[in-house]
Design a protein around this motif. Structure first.
Motif, PDB file in Angstrom:
ATOM      1  N   ALA A 237     -17.979   3.399   4.705  1.00 50.43           N
ATOM      2  CA  ALA A 237     -17.177   2.461   5.503  1.00 50.43           C
ATOM      3  C   ALA A 237     -15.723   2.908   5.614  1.00 50.43           C
ATOM      4  N   ILE A 238     -15.205   3.592   4.602  1.00 56.70           N
ATOM      5  CA  ILE A 238     -13.821   4.060   4.728  1.00 56.70           C
ATOM      6  C   ILE A 238     -13.761   5.371   5.485  1.00 56.70           C
ATOM      7  N   ARG A 244     -18.172  14.685   0.850  1.00 60.58           N
ATOM      8  CA  ARG A 244     -17.396  13.915  -0.110  1.00 60.58           C
ATOM      9  C   ARG A 244     -18.279  12.900  -0.840  1.00 60.58           C
TER      10      ARG A 244
ATOM     11  N   ARG B 109     -12.755   4.076  11.872  1.00 57.41           N
ATOM     12  CA  ARG B 109     -12.992   3.333  10.632  1.00 57.41           C
ATOM     13  C   ARG B 109     -11.702   2.935   9.932  1.00 57.41           C
ATOM     14  N   GLN B 113     -12.526  -2.510   8.263  1.00 57.23           N
ATOM     15  CA  GLN B 113     -12.945  -2.294   6.887  1.00 57.23           C
ATOM     16  C   GLN B 113     -13.912  -3.375   6.442  1.00 57.23           C
ATOM     17  N   ARG B 131      -7.848   5.834  -8.057  1.00 56.03           N
ATOM     18  CA  ARG B 131      -8.559   6.733  -7.135  1.00 56.03           C
ATOM     19  C   ARG B 131      -9.379   5.939  -6.129  1.00 56.03           C
ATOM     20  N   GLU B 135      -8.623   6.294  -2.194  1.00 56.97           N
ATOM     21  CA  GLU B 135      -9.599   7.140  -1.503  1.00 56.97           C
ATOM     22  C   GLU B 135      -9.550   7.031   0.025  1.00 56.97           C
ATOM     23  N   PRO B 136      -9.433   5.814   0.574  1.00 51.51           N
ATOM     24  CA  PRO B 136      -9.344   5.746   2.039  1.00 51.51           C
ATOM     25  C   PRO B 136      -8.195   6.586   2.587  1.00 51.51           C
ATOM     26  N   PHE B 138      -6.858   9.193   1.169  1.00 53.47           N
ATOM     27  CA  PHE B 138      -7.226  10.585   0.924  1.00 53.47           C
ATOM     28  C   PHE B 138      -8.191  11.078   1.992  1.00 53.47           C
ATOM     29  N   VAL B 139      -9.199  10.256   2.266  1.00 46.85           N
ATOM     30  CA  VAL B 139     -10.237  10.643   3.226  1.00 46.85           C
ATOM     31  C   VAL B 139      -9.641  10.884   4.610  1.00 46.85           C
ATOM     32  N   HIS B 140      -8.624  10.098   4.954  1.00 42.73           N
ATOM     33  CA  HIS B 140      -8.030  10.252   6.278  1.00 42.73           C
ATOM     34  C   HIS B 140      -6.761  11.098   6.236  1.00 42.73           C
ATOM     35  N   ARG B 185      -8.815  -1.926  -1.684  1.00 46.72           N
ATOM     36  CA  ARG B 185      -9.344  -0.723  -1.027  1.00 46.72           C
ATOM     37  C   ARG B 185      -9.504  -0.961   0.476  1.00 46.72           C
TER      38      ARG B 185
END
Lengths: 341, 341
Positions: A237-238, A244, B109, B113, B131, B135-136, B138-140, B185
């Motif tokens: 979802a994120i 990953r 995304r 959320q 973390r 993470e969101p 980081f992912v983007h 998150r």
């Protein structure tokens, strides 16, 4: 900042230094298992001996495992006998564990045999974990037709009796090595590598060929159950990519039971190596191995000289037992279902 | 971090000039039922969501209620494209998410959320709180490590947790605290839409109020839009501006909260509301419960005509023949029932 008005406290005084990571939790749990600690200590001791064998030899604590002492009078020296060997620089030598039929020092051979056993165990487990986890996670994560196909292939491999295949392949490789001059350049290169490793290389290939299927099945099952969890869905979802999700969300969570099975399999690999060497199709002849030592004992009158079989058998037994105890302790420590969430 | 703050929504307005953030039309999600040995065939499908249409206006809270298995969670997940819909369109800020794939969808995304039901399953047990929340970002690829750390601190404070908790692990928190972590998150990327999938039903009643108040405070402060999935009718009345009632994969009634609770028109809504206890002994004594007979039919094989006809106390002949459409009977009040049209 209306919302931030009252941060919750955890009851106890918070200090960031004493946080419980999953790893420190596991260690706390592991320490409670005395047998596992003893097993770990023995394995570490054995690893140090195996690595330091050449050094111990250079400072005169350990004999050359291939050196055949002169035989004044008798064939086998029982434990705790000393002899004079005029051929040597340092003629006085005591055999703590006795000698074998060629009057080679048993203690030295047992320790150098640990090198073979441990390297077969660790390399075998590493290969099977690497292949098995990769294969199982791909099948479990992508599912569907891919999973079906990959698992049917595993079923096919499962139908092959493994010890029979090990023996067949080892016989084939031994024949290949004997015919070195009449095979192609690629096979020649393989044989040369194998010779330089004292016969270990082909053993690694043979053991690695089938051993990963158990791990692959376990990894697939674990992946299937964890990919249903909400935190994996949350990662999707994120916007996390597959790679990953597999490496940071699935792998750390499924690794526990896989490590336990991996450590257990080390004991299995050591056993198989001993069996193959006992049958004479393991490591090449002069390289000391526990299996070939037991075979030597069987070929001679070990009733009169029990140390011939006791030394390698006790080493084998203690090592295998240590790995099982270690795996047992790891299971208690790494299995989160046994602890509060 | 500046890109987090800038938003470029494509404004869509309905007839009354309200901004439509999310427009769902004819959404269907069928899960295939597979059978067969080795070669799997599709032998049928579970119609989890079967033609659902609704709008969500910017800044409002739309409640989605219904009993277990009616498809409300699936609707939420399909809206976010965690499940790809079988048919229909999901327009978010004017962009049809159903047509998006891969990288384009991944980028979308950031703006939508989800908050999950089970706070014990929705946080990765192997990751620290810091973390998980970072993470969101980081992912983007948003911000430097220092900026991300700062944002995590800010978010922890926002959801009422002590910022010192960044290095702790999920198992060290209570259910309510974990749900706050899940909310932090979801907020990390500054989304406009949050799908809350029964965010409070796994919590103790005393904690439910705290979390609901937190969600409302955050909505006011950050201008969030919620799609709030729940089965607790009194909680829905408290938090939602409008409510959609689902039954067997379809919306049977959709109305502003006050209107729905004071004037329920669909027999199913009436039965649902009659089950809510009233905290007034005088009224509670006179309360008549409408007890529905039978069970919910299987979504693999829904009844012909109105899908509520098997349990409806007032069904007439046309209910077994024609499927009722969702029609507006009074401003903003939609009902799918032959008897009210």
């Amino acid at each position: 900042m209306a919302v931030a008005s009252k941060p919750l406290s955890l009851g106890k005084q918070q200090d960031e230094t004493k946080t419980r990571t999953p790893l420190s939790d596991a260690w706390t749990q592991f320490r409670r298992n005395k047998l596992a600690l003893i097993g770990l200590a023995f394995i570490i001791f054995l690893i140090l001996l195996a690595i330091g064998a050449d050094f111990l030899q250079s400072i005169g604590f350990l004999d050359d495992p291939l050196y055949q002492h002169e035989a004044p009078g008798m064939t086998f020296a029982p434990p705790m006998t000393c002899t004079q060997d005029p051929r040597r620089m340092n003629p006085q030598w005591c055999f703590v564990f006795g000698t074998d039929d060629l009057r080679r020092d048993m203690m030295s051979r047992a320790i150098y045999g640990a090198r073979v056993s441990l390297s077969v165990g660790f390399v075998g487990a590493s290969i099977s974990m690497l292949i098995g986890i990769t294969y199982g996670m791909i099948a479990g994560y992508y599912g569907g037709a891919i999973d079906n196909l990959m698992m049917r292939f595993i079923d096919f491999l499962y139908a092959i009796p493994d010890l029979a295949l090990f023996i067949l392949l080892q016989v084939f490789f031994k024949a290949l090595a004997a015919e070195r001059d009449r095979v192609g350049p690629f096979a020649q290169a393989l044989v040369d590598i194998d010779r330089s490793m004292g016969g270990l290389f082909f053993l690694f290939i043979v053991l690695g060929l089938l051993s990963w299927i158990g791990i692959a099945r376990l990894a697939r099952g674990q992946t299937l159950s964890y990919k249903q969890k909400e935190f994996v869905e949350a990662a999707r979802a994120i916007g996390a990519r597959d790679r990953r999700i597999i490496f940071t969300h699935l792998l750390p969570n499924i690794l526990g039971p896989l490590v336990v099975v991996g450590v257990q399999s080390i004991a299995g690999f050591i056993g198989v190596e001993t069996a193959l060497s006992y049958l004479g199709i393991g490591v090449n002849a002069p390289t000391p191995s526990w299996g070939s030592m037991i075979a030597t004992a069987q070929n001679n009158t070990f009733g009169a000289y029990p140390h011939l079989v006791l030394v390698p058998a006790v080493m084998l037994g203690l090592t295998v037992l240590s790995f099982y105890f270690l795996a047992d302790g790891l299971r208690d420590a790494l299995d989160p279902s046994l602890r509060g969430t | 971090m500046t890109e987090l703050m800038t938003q470029t929504p494509t404004v869509q307005k309905d007839a009354k000039g309200r901004e439509v953030l999310l427009r769902v039309r004819g959404l269907k999600k069928y899960f295939p039922i597979m059978a067969g040995f080795i070669i799997q065939r599709e032998v049928g499908s579970i119609k989890a969501v079967d033609g659902v249409s609704f709008d969500v206006y910017k800044g409002e809270t739309l409640g989605l209620v219904g009993e277990s298995g009616c498809g409300k969670s699936t609707t939420g997940r399909t809206v976010l494209q965690l499940y790809r819909p079988t048919a229909g369109s999901v327009e978010f800020e004017g962009i049809d998410l159903v047509k998006l794939k891969g990288e384009a969808l991944r980028r979308m995304r950031r703006r939508m959320q989800m908050i999950f039901q089970d706070p014990y399953a929705s946080l990765n047990p192997r990751m620290s709180v810091g973390r998980i929340i970072a993470e969101p970002l980081f992912v983007h690829g948003i911000g430097t490590p220092a900026e991300r750390a700062e944002r995590v601190q800010y978010l922890l404070e926002k959801v009422g947790l002590n910022p010192y908790f960044v290095n702790r692990y999920p198992h060290e928190f209570s259910g309510g605290q974990r749900q706050r972590i899940g909310i932090a998150r979801a907020l990390a990327l500054n989304p406009t839409l949050i799908v809350a999938d029964e965010p409070i039903s796994a919590l103790d009643v005393s904690i439910q109020a705290q979390v609901v108040n937190l969600l409302q405070d955050l909505q006011r402060e950050l201008g969030l839009t919620y799609l709030f999935i729940a089965h607790d009718l009194s909680m829905v009345r408290h938090i939602c501006d409008r409510v959609a009632v689902m039954y067997l994969g379809k919306i049977v009634e959709l109305a502003p909260s006050d209107e729905l609770y004071s004037n329920p028109l669909h027999p199913y809504t009436q039965a649902l509301l009659s089950a809510v206890p009233v905290p007034d002994p005088a009224i509670e004594k006179k309360r008549q419960r409408i007890i529905l007979k039978g069970d919910v039919p299987s979504p693999a094989n829904p009844p012909v005509g109105c899908n509520f006809n098997t349990r409806c106390p007032v069904a007439v002949e046309s209910c077994f023949r024609d499927e009722p459409e969702l029609k507006e009977v009074s401003p903003g009040h939609f009902v799918a029932c032959h008897l009210t049209n």
